[in-house]
Write a protein that holds these residues in place. Sequence first.
Motif, mmCIF file in Angstrom:
data_model
loop_
_atom_site.group_PDB
_atom_site.id
_atom_site.type_symbol
_atom_site.label_atom_id
_atom_site.label_comp_id
_atom_site.label_asym_id
_atom_site.label_seq_id
_atom_site.Cartn_x
_atom_site.Cartn_y
_atom_site.Cartn_z
ATOM 1 N N HIS A 158 -4.213 39.124 -14.569
ATOM 2 C CA HIS A 158 -4.927 38.914 -13.686
ATOM 3 C C HIS A 158 -4.673 37.083 -13.225
ATOM 4 O O HIS A 158 -5.107 37.085 -12.153
ATOM 5 C CB HIS A 158 -6.863 38.887 -13.862
ATOM 6 N N ASP A 159 -4.486 36.507 -14.263
ATOM 7 C CA ASP A 159 -4.246 35.065 -14.035
ATOM 8 C C ASP A 159 -2.653 35.195 -13.055
ATOM 9 O O ASP A 159 -2.384 33.297 -12.607
ATOM 10 C CB ASP A 159 -4.495 33.910 -15.017
ATOM 11 N N PHE A 160 -1.999 36.142 -12.421
ATOM 12 C CA PHE A 160 -0.985 36.037 -12.033
ATOM 13 C C PHE A 160 -1.589 35.373 -10.424
ATOM 14 O O PHE A 160 -0.452 34.785 -9.935
ATOM 15 C CB PHE A 160 0.127 36.858 -12.436
ATOM 16 N N ASP A 161 -2.586 35.865 -9.482
ATOM 17 C CA ASP A 161 -2.677 35.978 -8.245
ATOM 18 C C ASP A 161 -2.993 33.780 -8.893
ATOM 19 O O ASP A 161 -2.441 33.474 -7.586
ATOM 20 C CB ASP A 161 -4.561 35.687 -8.384
ATOM 21 N N ILE A 162 -3.197 33.016 -9.543
ATOM 22 C CA ILE A 162 -3.603 32.173 -9.646
ATOM 23 C C ILE A 162 -2.222 31.001 -9.793
ATOM 24 O O ILE A 162 -1.798 30.368 -9.147
ATOM 25 C CB ILE A 162 -4.184 31.180 -11.094
ATOM 26 N N LEU A 163 -0.611 31.798 -10.312
ATOM 27 C CA LEU A 163 0.214 31.306 -10.632
ATOM 28 C C LEU A 163 0.350 31.175 -8.872
ATOM 29 O O LEU A 163 1.941 31.021 -8.799
ATOM 30 C CB LEU A 163 0.758 32.027 -11.675
ATOM 31 N N SER A 164 0.762 32.803 -7.846
ATOM 32 C CA SER A 164 1.588 32.900 -6.695
ATOM 33 C C SER A 164 0.539 31.729 -5.726
ATOM 34 O O SER A 164 1.093 31.784 -5.032
ATOM 35 C CB SER A 164 1.254 34.255 -6.372
ATOM 36 N N SER A 165 -0.281 31.296 -5.932
ATOM 37 C CA SER A 165 -1.292 30.501 -5.545
ATOM 38 C C SER A 165 -1.232 29.142 -5.152
ATOM 39 O O SER A 165 -1.501 27.644 -4.821
ATOM 40 C CB SER A 165 -2.893 30.834 -4.856
ATOM 41 N N VAL A 166 0.150 28.759 -6.093
ATOM 42 C CA VAL A 166 0.066 27.077 -6.616
ATOM 43 C C VAL A 166 1.813 27.156 -6.514
ATOM 44 O O VAL A 166 2.775 28.507 -6.630
ATOM 45 C CB VAL A 166 -0.185 26.813 -8.407
ATOM 46 N N GLY A 167 1.897 25.350 -5.250
ATOM 47 C CA GLY A 167 3.580 25.590 -5.452
ATOM 48 C C GLY A 167 4.245 25.361 -6.421
ATOM 49 O O GLY A 167 3.818 23.930 -7.284
ATOM 50 N N ILE A 168 5.000 25.498 -8.067
ATOM 51 C CA ILE A 168 5.383 25.290 -9.078
ATOM 52 C C ILE A 168 7.626 24.643 -8.424
ATOM 53 O O ILE A 168 8.233 25.982 -8.353
ATOM 54 C CB ILE A 168 5.933 26.444 -9.802
ATOM 55 N N ASN A 169 6.833 23.162 -8.635
ATOM 56 C CA ASN A 169 8.444 22.866 -8.129
ATOM 57 C C ASN A 169 9.510 23.480 -9.764
ATOM 58 O O ASN A 169 10.966 23.418 -9.222
ATOM 59 C CB ASN A 169 8.703 21.308 -8.123
ATOM 60 N N VAL A 170 8.897 23.039 -10.782
ATOM 61 C CA VAL A 170 9.710 22.993 -11.826
ATOM 62 C C VAL A 170 9.011 23.927 -12.870
ATOM 63 O O VAL A 170 8.130 23.119 -13.393
ATOM 64 C CB VAL A 170 10.457 21.732 -12.620
ATOM 65 N N ALA A 171 9.812 24.588 -13.295
ATOM 66 C CA ALA A 171 8.841 25.337 -14.460
ATOM 67 C C ALA A 171 10.097 24.780 -16.420
ATOM 68 O O ALA A 171 12.279 25.254 -15.943
ATOM 69 C CB ALA A 171 9.257 27.018 -14.574
ATOM 70 N N PHE A 172 9.531 24.934 -17.386
ATOM 71 C CA PHE A 172 10.619 24.119 -18.228
ATOM 72 C C PHE A 172 10.245 25.651 -18.990
ATOM 73 O O PHE A 172 8.890 25.622 -19.593
ATOM 74 C CB PHE A 172 9.831 23.279 -18.973
ATOM 75 N N LEU A 173 11.627 26.337 -19.366
ATOM 76 C CA LEU A 173 10.515 27.404 -20.100
ATOM 77 C C LEU A 173 11.651 27.018 -21.467
ATOM 78 O O LEU A 173 12.417 26.860 -21.855
ATOM 79 C CB LEU A 173 12.014 29.109 -20.003
ATOM 80 N N SER A 174 10.938 27.837 -22.473
ATOM 81 C CA SER A 174 11.603 28.067 -23.684
ATOM 82 C C SER A 174 11.476 29.874 -24.457
ATOM 83 O O SER A 174 11.454 30.127 -23.712
ATOM 84 C CB SER A 174 10.191 27.631 -25.047
ATOM 85 N N ALA A 175 12.556 29.704 -25.185
ATOM 86 C CA ALA A 175 12.975 30.515 -26.039
ATOM 87 C C ALA A 175 13.492 30.862 -27.375
ATOM 88 O O ALA A 175 13.709 29.848 -27.806
ATOM 89 C CB ALA A 175 14.318 31.257 -25.501
ATOM 90 N N ALA A 176 13.303 31.412 -28.092
ATOM 91 C CA ALA A 176 13.471 31.862 -29.628
ATOM 92 C C ALA A 176 15.238 32.105 -29.770
ATOM 93 O O ALA A 176 16.121 32.473 -30.827
ATOM 94 C CB ALA A 176 12.563 32.981 -29.828
ATOM 95 N N GLY A 177 15.334 32.741 -28.723
ATOM 96 C CA GLY A 177 16.815 33.222 -28.947
ATOM 97 C C GLY A 177 17.734 32.857 -27.957
ATOM 98 O O GLY A 177 16.902 33.331 -26.399
#
Length: 246
Positions: A158-177
């Motif tokens: 449900h919070d994906f609506d919030i994400l869609s309404s925000v302009g994200i310049n840079v995303a920093f992702l993490s991973a286990a592999g």
Amino acid sequence: MTARKAQRTVTLINALSERRVIHLSEASTLLGVSEMTVRRDVAENPEHFAYLGGHIMAAAQIEADIPYQLATAADSHAAAKRDACLHAVQKIRPDETIFVDCGTTLVHLIDLIPENYQITAICYAMNVAERLVRKANVTIIMLGGVYYPASASFSGTHDFDILSSVGINVAFLSAAGVDDKRGATCEHFHEAVVKQKVMSLARENYLVVDSSKLGRLKRAFFAPVTGFDAVITEHGETQLRQAASA
């Protein structure tokens, strides 16, 4: 302290002993007062409560009740994780919006954000939010939903609506592999969904990992290596998109 305020404090303490995390709106309904009153009660009782991104927790849980899996990971390759973030922080620019993934690597990135940078940061993990609130010039957007203690993170589409309404310049992702052929993977499927949504919205996507994650394959796939502008380790930046097409 008035009798009513004291009773609200006791009620909230009891609720947190059962549920661990309560959203501000839920606490307002439970106590029968406005959200502003709840925030005031929380602020006046720092020995009992902590307030992070619209969520209330017992103060002691912020530092002392870190899940075992997360606490163990925090001690693993800590120096390499911080060195990777020393390279990644160069991607942060003032007056922009960033996304900071869960885990134990990117908390180092937050510590390295210049104090004079005014930015907006989106997160969905308690340990990340706890570091962000220490930054006076950072506006925090915290995604909510179901709480997963193993990674101290939330999940709720449900919070994906919030994400869609925000302009994200840079995303920093993490991973286990990170596997050359299979791509980036993590331990928990609920994290993969959030990562994929963010990557579809962000202008730039960077995978920040220490080199011990390279060559590993975990159960929850979320992106091919070509989905990132670069993979950043303690040794610097690797342009995997260019490497894949070479």
